[in-house]
Design a protein around this motif. Structure first.
Motif, PDB file in Angstrom:
ATOM      1  N   GLU A 218     -14.292   3.229  -3.661  1.00 40.67           N
ATOM      2  CA  GLU A 218     -13.813   4.602  -3.714  1.00 40.67           C
ATOM      3  C   GLU A 218     -12.678   4.693  -4.712  1.00 40.67           C
ATOM      4  O   GLU A 218     -11.775   3.834  -4.733  1.00 40.67           O
ATOM      5  CB  GLU A 218     -13.338   5.062  -2.338  1.00 40.67           C
ATOM      6  CG  GLU A 218     -13.024   6.540  -2.283  1.00 40.67           C
ATOM      7  CD  GLU A 218     -12.929   7.066  -0.866  1.00 40.67           C
ATOM      8  OE1 GLU A 218     -12.543   8.235  -0.691  1.00 40.67           O
ATOM      9  OE2 GLU A 218     -13.266   6.319   0.079  1.00 40.67           O
ATOM     10  N   LEU A 219     -12.729   5.711  -5.556  1.00 39.08           N
ATOM     11  CA  LEU A 219     -11.697   5.939  -6.560  1.00 39.08           C
ATOM     12  C   LEU A 219     -10.820   7.114  -6.138  1.00 39.08           C
ATOM     13  O   LEU A 219     -11.292   8.099  -5.581  1.00 39.08           O
ATOM     14  CB  LEU A 219     -12.310   6.249  -7.924  1.00 39.08           C
ATOM     15  CG  LEU A 219     -13.067   5.136  -8.649  1.00 39.08           C
ATOM     16  CD1 LEU A 219     -13.624   5.655  -9.966  1.00 39.08           C
ATOM     17  CD2 LEU A 219     -12.189   3.935  -8.886  1.00 39.08           C
ATOM     18  N   SER A 220      -9.546   6.996  -6.455  1.00 38.97           N
ATOM     19  CA  SER A 220      -8.608   8.101  -6.280  1.00 38.97           C
ATOM     20  C   SER A 220      -7.575   8.003  -7.383  1.00 38.97           C
ATOM     21  O   SER A 220      -6.971   6.939  -7.577  1.00 38.97           O
ATOM     22  CB  SER A 220      -7.923   8.027  -4.905  1.00 38.97           C
ATOM     23  OG  SER A 220      -7.001   9.092  -4.744  1.00 38.97           O
ATOM     24  N   ASP A 221      -7.417   9.081  -8.143  1.00 35.49           N
ATOM     25  CA  ASP A 221      -6.463   9.103  -9.255  1.00 35.49           C
ATOM     26  C   ASP A 221      -6.654   7.920 -10.202  1.00 35.49           C
ATOM     27  O   ASP A 221      -5.692   7.327 -10.691  1.00 35.49           O
ATOM     28  CB  ASP A 221      -5.025   9.124  -8.733  1.00 35.49           C
ATOM     29  CG  ASP A 221      -4.715  10.400  -7.968  1.00 35.49           C
ATOM     30  OD1 ASP A 221      -5.306  11.441  -8.298  1.00 35.49           O
ATOM     31  OD2 ASP A 221      -3.896  10.346  -7.032  1.00 35.49           O
ATOM     32  N   GLY A 222      -7.920   7.584 -10.451  1.00 38.53           N
ATOM     33  CA  GLY A 222      -8.232   6.543 -11.424  1.00 38.53           C
ATOM     34  C   GLY A 222      -8.053   5.118 -10.957  1.00 38.53           C
ATOM     35  O   GLY A 222      -8.156   4.196 -11.757  1.00 38.53           O
ATOM     36  N   ARG A 223      -7.840   4.932  -9.658  1.00 41.34           N
ATOM     37  CA  ARG A 223      -7.642   3.582  -9.109  1.00 41.34           C
ATOM     38  C   ARG A 223      -8.638   3.330  -7.975  1.00 41.34           C
ATOM     39  O   ARG A 223      -9.024   4.261  -7.266  1.00 41.34           O
ATOM     40  CB  ARG A 223      -6.215   3.405  -8.582  1.00 41.34           C
ATOM     41  CG  ARG A 223      -5.147   3.589  -9.647  1.00 41.34           C
ATOM     42  CD  ARG A 223      -3.745   3.518  -9.025  1.00 41.34           C
ATOM     43  NE  ARG A 223      -2.704   3.816  -9.997  1.00 41.34           N
ATOM     44  CZ  ARG A 223      -2.115   2.919 -10.775  1.00 41.34           C
ATOM     45  NH1 ARG A 223      -2.475   1.643 -10.668  1.00 41.34           N
ATOM     46  NH2 ARG A 223      -1.197   3.278 -11.637  1.00 41.34           N
ATOM     47  N   ILE A 224      -8.997   2.076  -7.797  1.00 41.45           N
ATOM     48  CA  ILE A 224      -9.859   1.710  -6.677  1.00 41.45           C
ATOM     49  C   ILE A 224      -9.006   1.630  -5.422  1.00 41.45           C
ATOM     50  O   ILE A 224      -8.074   0.823  -5.340  1.00 41.45           O
ATOM     51  CB  ILE A 224     -10.573   0.377  -6.933  1.00 41.45           C
ATOM     52  CG1 ILE A 224     -11.527   0.501  -8.134  1.00 41.45           C
ATOM     53  CG2 ILE A 224     -11.367  -0.061  -5.693  1.00 41.45           C
ATOM     54  CD1 ILE A 224     -12.174  -0.810  -8.547  1.00 41.45           C
ATOM     55  N   THR A 225      -9.322   2.470  -4.441  1.00 44.94           N
ATOM     56  CA  THR A 225      -8.562   2.484  -3.192  1.00 44.94           C
ATOM     57  C   THR A 225      -9.317   1.840  -2.042  1.00 44.94           C
ATOM     58  O   THR A 225      -8.739   1.584  -0.986  1.00 44.94           O
ATOM     59  CB  THR A 225      -8.197   3.931  -2.799  1.00 44.94           C
ATOM     60  OG1 THR A 225      -9.392   4.715  -2.702  1.00 44.94           O
ATOM     61  CG2 THR A 225      -7.273   4.542  -3.847  1.00 44.94           C
ATOM     62  N   ARG A 226     -10.619   1.606  -2.233  1.00 47.59           N
ATOM     63  CA  ARG A 226     -11.414   0.960  -1.188  1.00 47.59           C
ATOM     64  C   ARG A 226     -12.550   0.212  -1.846  1.00 47.59           C
ATOM     65  O   ARG A 226     -13.154   0.695  -2.804  1.00 47.59           O
ATOM     66  CB  ARG A 226     -11.967   2.016  -0.219  1.00 47.59           C
ATOM     67  CG  ARG A 226     -12.656   1.450   1.005  1.00 47.59           C
ATOM     68  CD  ARG A 226     -12.877   2.544   2.062  1.00 47.59           C
ATOM     69  NE  ARG A 226     -13.878   3.496   1.631  1.00 47.59           N
ATOM     70  CZ  ARG A 226     -15.120   3.583   2.139  1.00 47.59           C
ATOM     71  NH1 ARG A 226     -15.489   2.753   3.102  1.00 47.59           N
ATOM     72  NH2 ARG A 226     -15.960   4.500   1.711  1.00 47.59           N
ATOM     73  N   ASP A 227     -12.847  -0.985  -1.338  1.00 48.31           N
ATOM     74  CA  ASP A 227     -13.935  -1.812  -1.870  1.00 48.31           C
ATOM     75  C   ASP A 227     -14.502  -2.594  -0.692  1.00 48.31           C
ATOM     76  O   ASP A 227     -13.906  -3.564  -0.225  1.00 48.31           O
ATOM     77  CB  ASP A 227     -13.396  -2.751  -2.951  1.00 48.31           C
ATOM     78  CG  ASP A 227     -14.499  -3.543  -3.656  1.00 48.31           C
ATOM     79  OD1 ASP A 227     -15.617  -3.631  -3.121  1.00 48.31           O
ATOM     80  OD2 ASP A 227     -14.245  -4.076  -4.753  1.00 48.31           O
ATOM     81  N   VAL A 228     -15.662  -2.138  -0.184  1.00 48.29           N
ATOM     82  CA  VAL A 228     -16.208  -2.692   1.055  1.00 48.29           C
ATOM     83  C   VAL A 228     -17.701  -2.898   0.925  1.00 48.29           C
ATOM     84  O   VAL A 228     -18.375  -2.272   0.106  1.00 48.29           O
ATOM     85  CB  VAL A 228     -15.927  -1.771   2.262  1.00 48.29           C
ATOM     86  CG1 VAL A 228     -14.428  -1.638   2.507  1.00 48.29           C
ATOM     87  CG2 VAL A 228     -16.569  -0.407   2.072  1.00 48.29           C
ATOM     88  N   LEU A 229     -18.245  -3.765   1.780  1.00 48.41           N
ATOM     89  CA  LEU A 229     -19.682  -3.843   1.936  1.00 48.41           C
ATOM     90  C   LEU A 229     -20.151  -2.618   2.701  1.00 48.41           C
ATOM     91  O   LEU A 229     -19.472  -2.141   3.603  1.00 48.41           O
ATOM     92  CB  LEU A 229     -20.082  -5.109   2.707  1.00 48.41           C
ATOM     93  CG  LEU A 229     -19.861  -6.443   2.001  1.00 48.41           C
ATOM     94  CD1 LEU A 229     -20.245  -7.586   2.935  1.00 48.41           C
ATOM     95  CD2 LEU A 229     -20.654  -6.531   0.720  1.00 48.41           C
ATOM     96  N   SER A 230     -21.299  -2.091   2.320  1.00 48.71           N
ATOM     97  CA  SER A 230     -21.832  -0.917   3.003  1.00 48.71           C
ATOM     98  C   SER A 230     -22.501  -1.352   4.302  1.00 48.71           C
ATOM     99  O   SER A 230     -22.788  -2.525   4.502  1.00 48.71           O
ATOM    100  CB  SER A 230     -22.823  -0.187   2.102  1.00 48.71           C
ATOM    101  OG  SER A 230     -24.046  -0.881   2.104  1.00 48.71           O
ATOM    102  N   PRO A 231     -22.815  -0.385   5.191  1.00 49.01           N
ATOM    103  CA  PRO A 231     -23.472  -0.739   6.448  1.00 49.01           C
ATOM    104  C   PRO A 231     -24.777  -1.504   6.267  1.00 49.01           C
ATOM    105  O   PRO A 231     -25.094  -2.383   7.075  1.00 49.01           O
ATOM    106  CB  PRO A 231     -23.706   0.626   7.102  1.00 49.01           C
ATOM    107  CG  PRO A 231     -22.625   1.492   6.559  1.00 49.01           C
ATOM    108  CD  PRO A 231     -22.419   1.026   5.151  1.00 49.01           C
ATOM    109  N   VAL A 232     -25.564  -1.197   5.205  1.00 48.15           N
ATOM    110  CA  VAL A 232     -26.849  -1.875   5.040  1.00 48.15           C
ATOM    111  C   VAL A 232     -26.690  -3.340   4.642  1.00 48.15           C
ATOM    112  O   VAL A 232     -27.611  -4.120   4.749  1.00 48.15           O
ATOM    113  CB  VAL A 232     -27.717  -1.159   3.987  1.00 48.15           C
ATOM    114  CG1 VAL A 232     -28.067   0.236   4.446  1.00 48.15           C
ATOM    115  CG2 VAL A 232     -27.056  -1.133   2.628  1.00 48.15           C
TER     116      VAL A 232
END
Length: 234
Positions: A218-232
Motif C-alpha cells: 500500500e502506498l501513501s504520499d509516495g511511500r510504502i506503508t504496508r507490505d504483506v502477503l495476501s490471504p491467498v
C-alpha cells in the motif's frame, strides 16, 4: 500462487520522483518483485500508484534512483529503447481496454507481434493459442464493440501476452466492468499467475487484490506503508 523463483524481476532502488509540486510523487522508494509473484499495489488517488506503474513501464523516469526490470536498467533507456522494452518485456492491460475498434479481435491480438517483427506464421499460431487459452476463439473475427466488457478485457490480456513478456502490468483492470465481468477477469488473472506469469496489479479494489495477489503493498504520499502477503498466499 506463491512465487517459486528467487531472482527479482523488478528492482527499484532509492527512487524519488518529483513534478512541479512541493510534495514528491514517490519518496525514497525501494521495492523488489520476484518472478512468479502477483503483486497488488493499493492506495488512494494521489498516493503514487500511477507514477510507480509508469516508471516500471518505462513511460516516465525517476528524478533519482534506479529502476531495473528483467535485468534491464530502464531508467536510462532512450525513447526508442523504452519502446522496444515495452514491446518485448512488458504486457500492459488498462481499465478501458485500449483496443482498436476498427480491427477484429484477432488483429488486435496480433498487433504487438507485428510491431515486434515476429514472422507472420508464428504470430498467427501464437494468437490462436492465446484466443483458445482465454476462451475467446469464437470472437476472433468479431469487432471489439460487439463484445461484453469482460470479453474485451480478455482480448486486451491476450494482446498483452502476445510477445510472451516476463511481466504483465494491469492498471485497474476491473474498474470499468460490471460485477460479473470483474469476477471473470479476477479468475483469469489468478489462472495466469498460477501458470507462472509475473503480474503487477494497480487497483483501488481491495477485493481484487485479495483474490488475485500473492502479495500486497500500500502506498501513501509516495511511500510504502504496508507490505504483506495476501490471504491467498497464506
Amino acid at each position: 500462487m506463491q512465487s517459486t523463483a528467487t531472482s527479482p524481476i523488478i528492482e527499484i532502488r532509492d527512487v524519488n520522483k518529483t513534478y512541479d509540486t512541493d510534495r514528491p510523487a514517490l519518496a525514497e522508494l525501494n521495492l523488489e518483485v520476484r518472478g512468479g509473484e502477483a503483486l497488488a499495489v493499493l492506495g488512494r488517488s494521489g498516493s503514487g500508484k500511477s507514477t510507480l506503474l509508469n516508471l516500471i513501464a518505462g513511460l516516465d523516469r525517476p528524478s533519482q534512483g534506479t529502476v531495473t526490470v528483467d535485468g534491464l536498467r530502464i531508467d536510462r533507456l532512450t525513447e526508442a529503447g523504452s519502446a522496444k522494452y515495452r514491446r518485448e518485456r512488458v504486457g500492459m492491460v488498462f481499465q478501458f481496454f485500449n483496443l482498436l475498434d476498427d480491427l477484429t479481435v484477432s488483429d488486435n491480438v496480433l498487433l504487438p507481434a507485428q510491431l515486434a517483427g515476429m514472422p507472420q506464421g508464428r504470430a498467427r499460431s501464437r494468437a490462436a493459442e492465446l484466443l483458445d487459452q482465454l476462451g475467446i476463439t469464437r470472437h476472433a473475427r468479431a469487432f471489439p464493440g460487439r463484445l461484453s466488457g469482460g470479453e474485451r478485457q480478455r482480448v486486451a490480456v491476450a494482446r498483452a501476452l502476445m510477445n510472451r513478456p516476463p511481466l504483465l502490468l494491469a492498471d485497474e483492470p476491473t474498474g470499468a466492468l460490471d460485477s460479473a465481468s470483474a469476477a471473470d477477469v479476477r479468475e483469469l488473472l489468478v489462472e495466469l499467475n498460477r501458470a507462472g506469469q509475473t503480474i503487477l496489479l494497480v487497483t483501488h479494489d481491495t477485493a481484487l487484490a485479495d483474490a488475485c495477489a500473492s502479495r500486497i503493498i500500500e502506498l501513501s504520499d509516495g511511500r510504502i506503508t504496508r507490505d504483506v502477503l495476501s490471504p491467498v498466499a497464506l
